[in-house]
Write a protein that holds these residues in place. Structure first.
Motif, PDB file in Angstrom:
ATOM      1  N   ASP A  44      -3.283   5.434  -0.504  1.00 57.19           N
ATOM      2  CA  ASP A  44      -2.601   6.449  -1.313  1.00 57.19           C
ATOM      3  C   ASP A  44      -2.403   6.020  -2.772  1.00 57.19           C
ATOM      4  O   ASP A  44      -1.752   6.720  -3.537  1.00 57.19           O
ATOM      5  N   LYS A 100       2.939   5.638  -2.428  1.00 54.88           N
ATOM      6  CA  LYS A 100       4.098   5.525  -1.522  1.00 54.88           C
ATOM      7  C   LYS A 100       4.045   4.234  -0.709  1.00 54.88           C
ATOM      8  O   LYS A 100       5.076   3.595  -0.488  1.00 54.88           O
ATOM      9  N   SER A 101       2.859   3.824  -0.275  1.00 61.02           N
ATOM     10  CA  SER A 101       2.748   2.628   0.556  1.00 61.02           C
ATOM     11  C   SER A 101       2.806   1.327  -0.247  1.00 61.02           C
ATOM     12  O   SER A 101       3.037   0.267   0.327  1.00 61.02           O
ATOM     13  N   ASN A 157       5.255  -0.816  -8.472  1.00 62.99           N
ATOM     14  CA  ASN A 157       4.636   0.072  -9.447  1.00 62.99           C
ATOM     15  C   ASN A 157       3.847  -0.816 -10.393  1.00 62.99           C
ATOM     16  O   ASN A 157       4.244  -1.967 -10.643  1.00 62.99           O
ATOM     17  N   ASP A 183      12.953   2.090  -8.520  1.00 60.72           N
ATOM     18  CA  ASP A 183      12.793   2.144  -7.069  1.00 60.72           C
ATOM     19  C   ASP A 183      11.957   0.990  -6.530  1.00 60.72           C
ATOM     20  O   ASP A 183      12.122   0.575  -5.389  1.00 60.72           O
TER      21      ASP A 183
END
Length: 121
Positions: free
Chosen positions: A27, A48-49, A53, A79
């Motif tokens: 992803d 997401k996985s 970042n 995050d």
């Protein structure tokens, strides 16, 4: 020259996405193609996985890591840890060639990744 720099940067982002997909992060995408918000927050590659970042840099000059983190600390998403992938280049007659690729992250974030990896074992 600016267009060539942008092209080199975009190509490097796509290469990193390709490599991450080969490692099983199917992803992984570039922010340019998927999210203006992430791009504005200095994230070039995400998924997401992915536990991180990624910001990609291609430069012939030395990259000032500490300054970059300090200047953008209020922009980065919080995050996941931000990891900077840096492709150092030099000019060889008419072309730029790679002198090596490096990855930078803050020490606290490195420890977070170690804890994350330890939990997934």
């Amino acid at each position: 020259m600016k267009r060539n720099n942008r092209t080199a940067g975009n190509n490097y982002e796509r290469l990193i996405v390709k490599e991450l997909k080969e490692l099983g992060y199917g992803d992984a995408v570039t922010a340019r193609s998927e999210s203006r918000n992430m791009d504005a927050r200095k994230v070039d590659v995400f998924g997401k996985s992915l536990p991180i970042n990624i910001q990609c840099k291609t430069t012939k000059d030395n990259f000032k890591v500490a300054e970059y983190y300090k200047e953008n600390k209020d922009i980065f998403p919080n995050d996941k840890p931000l990891v900077i992938f840096h492709k150092k280049t030099k000019k060889n007659k008419l072309k730029f060639i790679s002198e090596g690729e490096y990855v930078y992250l803050k020490k606290d974030d490195f420890y977070k990744l170690l804890k994350y990896e330890n939990k997934t074992r």
